[in-house]
Write a protein that holds these residues in place. Structure first.
Motif, PDB file in Angstrom:
ATOM      1  N   LEU A  51      -8.208   3.254  -1.359  1.00  0.00           N
ATOM      2  CA  LEU A  51      -7.750   2.905  -0.008  1.00  0.00           C
ATOM      3  C   LEU A  51      -6.250   3.742  -0.192  1.00  0.00           C
ATOM      4  O   LEU A  51      -6.199   4.918   0.785  1.00  0.00           O
ATOM      5  CB  LEU A  51      -7.108   1.094   0.720  1.00  0.00           C
ATOM      6  CG  LEU A  51      -8.513   0.556   0.680  1.00  0.00           C
ATOM      7  CD1 LEU A  51      -7.807  -0.798   0.953  1.00  0.00           C
ATOM      8  CD2 LEU A  51      -8.634   1.010   1.891  1.00  0.00           C
ATOM      9  N   MET A  52      -5.311   3.933  -1.196  1.00  0.00           N
ATOM     10  CA  MET A  52      -4.196   4.731  -0.951  1.00  0.00           C
ATOM     11  C   MET A  52      -4.494   6.732  -1.218  1.00  0.00           C
ATOM     12  O   MET A  52      -3.780   6.883  -0.720  1.00  0.00           O
ATOM     13  CB  MET A  52      -2.778   3.554  -2.453  1.00  0.00           C
ATOM     14  CG  MET A  52      -2.520   2.726  -1.287  1.00  0.00           C
ATOM     15  SD  MET A  52      -1.368   1.733  -2.134  1.00  0.00           S
ATOM     16  CE  MET A  52      -2.258   1.148  -3.545  1.00  0.00           C
ATOM     17  N   GLU A  53      -5.518   6.210  -2.398  1.00  0.00           N
ATOM     18  CA  GLU A  53      -6.055   7.522  -2.127  1.00  0.00           C
ATOM     19  C   GLU A  53      -6.327   8.277  -1.619  1.00  0.00           C
ATOM     20  O   GLU A  53      -6.158   9.325  -1.156  1.00  0.00           O
ATOM     21  CB  GLU A  53      -7.050   7.464  -3.600  1.00  0.00           C
ATOM     22  CG  GLU A  53      -6.677   7.133  -5.339  1.00  0.00           C
ATOM     23  CD  GLU A  53      -6.949   7.345  -6.307  1.00  0.00           C
ATOM     24  OE1 GLU A  53      -6.414   6.735  -7.338  1.00  0.00           O
ATOM     25  OE2 GLU A  53      -8.269   6.667  -6.496  1.00  0.00           O
ATOM     26  N   ALA A  54      -7.074   7.044  -0.057  1.00  0.00           N
ATOM     27  CA  ALA A  54      -7.852   7.946   0.279  1.00  0.00           C
ATOM     28  C   ALA A  54      -6.617   8.210   1.934  1.00  0.00           C
ATOM     29  O   ALA A  54      -6.552   8.269   3.097  1.00  0.00           O
ATOM     30  CB  ALA A  54      -8.700   7.228   1.632  1.00  0.00           C
ATOM     31  N   GLY A  55      -5.217   7.717   1.439  1.00  0.00           N
ATOM     32  CA  GLY A  55      -4.169   7.958   1.875  1.00  0.00           C
ATOM     33  C   GLY A  55      -3.766   6.906   3.035  1.00  0.00           C
ATOM     34  O   GLY A  55      -3.236   7.210   4.011  1.00  0.00           O
ATOM     35  N   HIS A  56      -4.743   5.404   2.889  1.00  0.00           N
ATOM     36  CA  HIS A  56      -3.818   4.217   3.781  1.00  0.00           C
ATOM     37  C   HIS A  56      -3.539   3.765   2.872  1.00  0.00           C
ATOM     38  O   HIS A  56      -2.460   3.800   2.033  1.00  0.00           O
ATOM     39  CB  HIS A  56      -5.099   3.041   3.591  1.00  0.00           C
ATOM     40  CG  HIS A  56      -6.200   3.977   4.196  1.00  0.00           C
ATOM     41  ND1 HIS A  56      -7.024   4.569   5.420  1.00  0.00           N
ATOM     42  CD2 HIS A  56      -7.557   4.862   3.705  1.00  0.00           C
ATOM     43  CE1 HIS A  56      -7.387   5.155   6.030  1.00  0.00           C
ATOM     44  NE2 HIS A  56      -8.659   5.263   4.615  1.00  0.00           N
ATOM     45  N   SER A  57      -2.146   3.097   3.893  1.00  0.00           N
ATOM     46  CA  SER A  57      -1.080   1.625   3.220  1.00  0.00           C
ATOM     47  C   SER A  57      -1.422   0.569   3.258  1.00  0.00           C
ATOM     48  O   SER A  57      -2.567   0.061   3.876  1.00  0.00           O
ATOM     49  CB  SER A  57      -0.310   2.168   4.113  1.00  0.00           C
ATOM     50  OG  SER A  57       1.019   3.437   4.664  1.00  0.00           O
ATOM     51  N   VAL A  58      -1.001  -0.107   1.928  1.00  0.00           N
ATOM     52  CA  VAL A  58      -2.009  -1.184   1.660  1.00  0.00           C
ATOM     53  C   VAL A  58      -0.896  -2.878   1.949  1.00  0.00           C
ATOM     54  O   VAL A  58       0.707  -2.798   1.363  1.00  0.00           O
ATOM     55  CB  VAL A  58      -2.781  -0.922  -0.082  1.00  0.00           C
ATOM     56  CG1 VAL A  58      -2.537  -2.621  -0.385  1.00  0.00           C
ATOM     57  CG2 VAL A  58      -3.727  -0.303   0.420  1.00  0.00           C
ATOM     58  N   ILE A  59      -1.244  -3.744   2.332  1.00  0.00           N
ATOM     59  CA  ILE A  59      -0.397  -4.695   2.612  1.00  0.00           C
ATOM     60  C   ILE A  59      -0.935  -6.152   1.837  1.00  0.00           C
ATOM     61  O   ILE A  59      -2.165  -6.093   1.986  1.00  0.00           O
ATOM     62  CB  ILE A  59       0.600  -5.498   3.889  1.00  0.00           C
ATOM     63  CG1 ILE A  59       1.257  -4.197   4.111  1.00  0.00           C
ATOM     64  CG2 ILE A  59       0.573  -6.964   3.755  1.00  0.00           C
ATOM     65  CD1 ILE A  59       0.559  -3.885   6.453  1.00  0.00           C
ATOM     66  N   ILE A  60      -1.127  -6.612   0.144  1.00  0.00           N
ATOM     67  CA  ILE A  60      -1.560  -7.043   0.063  1.00  0.00           C
ATOM     68  C   ILE A  60      -0.700  -8.485   0.260  1.00  0.00           C
ATOM     69  O   ILE A  60       0.334  -8.985  -0.305  1.00  0.00           O
ATOM     70  CB  ILE A  60      -1.668  -7.230  -1.881  1.00  0.00           C
ATOM     71  CG1 ILE A  60      -2.028  -5.924  -2.400  1.00  0.00           C
ATOM     72  CG2 ILE A  60      -2.185  -8.412  -2.399  1.00  0.00           C
ATOM     73  CD1 ILE A  60      -2.037  -5.344  -3.445  1.00  0.00           C
ATOM     74  N   ALA A  61      -2.019  -9.974   0.498  1.00  0.00           N
ATOM     75  CA  ALA A  61      -2.010 -10.740   0.390  1.00  0.00           C
ATOM     76  C   ALA A  61      -2.171 -11.411  -1.105  1.00  0.00           C
ATOM     77  O   ALA A  61      -4.074 -11.839  -0.619  1.00  0.00           O
ATOM     78  CB  ALA A  61      -2.269 -11.854   1.514  1.00  0.00           C
ATOM     79  N   ASP A  62      -2.081 -11.870  -1.607  1.00  0.00           N
ATOM     80  CA  ASP A  62      -2.478 -13.102  -2.466  1.00  0.00           C
ATOM     81  C   ASP A  62      -1.281 -14.186  -2.931  1.00  0.00           C
ATOM     82  O   ASP A  62      -0.589 -14.191  -3.235  1.00  0.00           O
ATOM     83  CB  ASP A  62      -2.938 -11.846  -3.787  1.00  0.00           C
ATOM     84  CG  ASP A  62      -4.056 -12.990  -4.706  1.00  0.00           C
ATOM     85  OD1 ASP A  62      -3.399 -13.281  -5.408  1.00  0.00           O
ATOM     86  OD2 ASP A  62      -4.592 -11.787  -4.989  1.00  0.00           O
ATOM     87  N   ASN A  63      -2.379 -15.152  -3.143  1.00  0.00           N
ATOM     88  CA  ASN A  63      -1.201 -16.336  -3.563  1.00  0.00           C
ATOM     89  C   ASN A  63      -1.348 -16.756  -5.391  1.00  0.00           C
ATOM     90  O   ASN A  63      -0.614 -17.347  -6.278  1.00  0.00           O
ATOM     91  CB  ASN A  63      -1.693 -17.904  -2.980  1.00  0.00           C
ATOM     92  CG  ASN A  63      -3.230 -18.294  -3.392  1.00  0.00           C
ATOM     93  OD1 ASN A  63      -3.886 -17.581  -4.500  1.00  0.00           O
ATOM     94  ND2 ASN A  63      -3.918 -19.200  -3.398  1.00  0.00           N
ATOM     95  N   LEU A  64      -1.594 -15.430  -5.371  1.00  0.00           N
ATOM     96  CA  LEU A  64      -2.278 -15.217  -7.490  1.00  0.00           C
ATOM     97  C   LEU A  64      -2.304 -16.997  -8.440  1.00  0.00           C
ATOM     98  O   LEU A  64      -2.282 -16.830  -9.512  1.00  0.00           O
ATOM     99  CB  LEU A  64      -0.814 -14.893  -7.929  1.00  0.00           C
ATOM    100  CG  LEU A  64      -0.067 -13.828  -7.820  1.00  0.00           C
ATOM    101  CD1 LEU A  64       1.093 -13.900  -8.347  1.00  0.00           C
ATOM    102  CD2 LEU A  64      -0.290 -12.351  -7.777  1.00  0.00           C
ATOM    103  N   CYS A  65      -3.492 -17.475  -8.018  1.00  0.00           N
ATOM    104  CA  CYS A  65      -4.488 -18.203  -7.691  1.00  0.00           C
ATOM    105  C   CYS A  65      -4.981 -17.747  -9.614  1.00  0.00           C
ATOM    106  O   CYS A  65      -5.691 -18.865 -10.022  1.00  0.00           O
ATOM    107  CB  CYS A  65      -4.748 -19.451  -7.626  1.00  0.00           C
ATOM    108  SG  CYS A  65      -6.481 -18.633  -6.166  1.00  0.00           S
TER     109      CYS A  65
END
Ligand code: NAD
Ligand code: UFG
Length: 331
Positions: free
Chosen positions: A20-34
């Protein structure tokens, strides 16, 4: 676009964040790392050469999800966060139904509240059950043999029902076949907890000497050599499929198989790994694994036709990249 990626620290999510970032988008990650590690967030930023915003939250938590939508102008959601161990889902069905279904409901509700109209969902070829191969999107789904599979069937239905009454909502349901391989940097890949369930990580751990030998689950299936046939797809191809799905979304619900269309047997994969990496993979044939089907591969023509996406990397590339990651990986 600003894309909220749930489960973005995990195996497929981390590769998709990079694509996604390579295609020019910005990323927000939501993960609880389970089922992933915090260091993956650093690795994603290292590989992409860009910052990501990270929220360590459980996406079944209504308030925590709401806070993200309040803080950012989200343009689309890619929802990977989910539990995926088939065996565990049989032992702990409530854990699976709660996590995988409630997360989808909480996120779609937030999308409705904040006017977010793009939603991409991680489904699975498991929804086809034991249909006749190749699996086509128009096939009737067969009852899943485990709660994990049911959560995918139910989530697909929930998303379809919501989209039907919200005409501005665009939903892409992506049915993955068997992801394998890793990023060519060797930094991110599949790092399962404990003994792997899936074939490729098991093979790489045998090659590394961590496990003694592969157990091939059955050689009496009606297939080319009696072992199970699957459609292995390189995780970077899969990641690129998400970018294509997101960028080509139109109103309504769209279902796509993300596979190569090519089946590979267990023994063919073992030979490909040995040939690609020059390492022997000892194995023994054991009984069939309950719940396994003989053959599973995609008709991948719809994604090509409508999204202009096809898988480019072959089984040898998957074997190289999985092995490069395993060699580098430190627990
Ligand atoms: P993964 O376990 O590596 O990644 C899933 C991520 O989601 C993990 O980082 C985990 O910590 C996170 N997560 C789980 N529940 C959460 C919650 N409630 N809140 C916040 N974060 C949560 O798995 P993956 O292989 O990357 O799979 C991603 C998605 O694709 C899953 O929905 C899975 O069911 C689906 N899928 C995977 C495969 C496969 O073979 N890997 C095949 C078909 C579909
Ligand atoms: N296999 C072995 N030995 C092993 C592991 C697997 O012989 O140690 C065989 C299986 O019997 C099967 C093939 O390798 O024939 C692939 O097995 P995986 O466990 O890697 O993958 P599955 O096709 O069983 O399941 C995967 C995901 C599911 C998902 C499904 C369809 O694990 O979550 O693909 O997308 F639902």
């Amino acid at each position: 676009m600003n894309i909220l990626v749930t489960g973005g620290a995990g195996y497929i999510g981390s590769h998709t964040c990079i694509a996604l970032m390579e295609a020019g988008h910005s990323v927000i990650i939501a993960d609880n790392l389970c089922n992933s590690k915090r260091e993956n967030i650093e690795k994603i930023m290292d590989v992409a050469g860009k910052e990501v915003t990270f929220y360590e939250i459980n996406v079944t938590d209504v308030e925590a999800v709401d806070a993200i939508f309040k803080n950012y102008k989200i343009d689309g959601v890619v929802h990977f966060a989910g539990l995926k161990a088939v065996g565990e889902s049989i032992e702990k069905p409530l854990k699976y139904y709660y996590n995988n279904i409630v997360s989808t409901m909480v996120l779609t509700k937030a999308c409705k509240k904040y006017g977010v109209n793009r939603f991409v969902f991680s489904s699975s070829a498991t929804v086809y059950g034991n249909n006749k191969v190749p699996f086509v999107e128009t096939m009737d789904l067969l009852p899943a043999t485990n709660p994990y599979g049911e959560t995918k069937v139910m989530s697909e239905q929930i998303l379809t029902d919501i989209a039907n009454v919200n005409p501005t909502l665009s939903v892409s349901i992506l049915r993955y076949f068997n992801p394998a391989g890793a990023h060519e940097s060797g930094l991110i890949g599949e790092a399962p907890n404990g003994i792997p369930n899936n074939l490729m990580p098991y093979v790489t751990q045998v090659a590394k000497g961590k496990l003694e030998k592969l157990r091939v689950f059955g050689n009496d299936y009606p297939t080319i050599d009696g072992t199970g046939i699957r459609d292995y797809i390189h995780v970077v191809d899969l990641a690129e499929g998400h970018v294509a799905a997101l960028e080509n979304l139109t109103e309504g619900v769209h279902i796509y198989n993300l596979g190569t269309g090519k089946g590979t047997s267990v023994l063919e994969l073992v030979r490909a790994f040995e040939e690609a990496n020059g390492i022997e993979v000892p194995y023994e044939i054991v009984d069939r694994r309950p719940g396994d089907i003989a053959s599973c591969y995609a008709d991948a023509s719809k994604a090509k036709r409508e999204l202009g996406w096809t898988a480019k990397r072959d089984i040898i590339a998957m074997c190289w990249d999985s092995w490069r990651f395993e060699k580098n990986y430190k627990e």
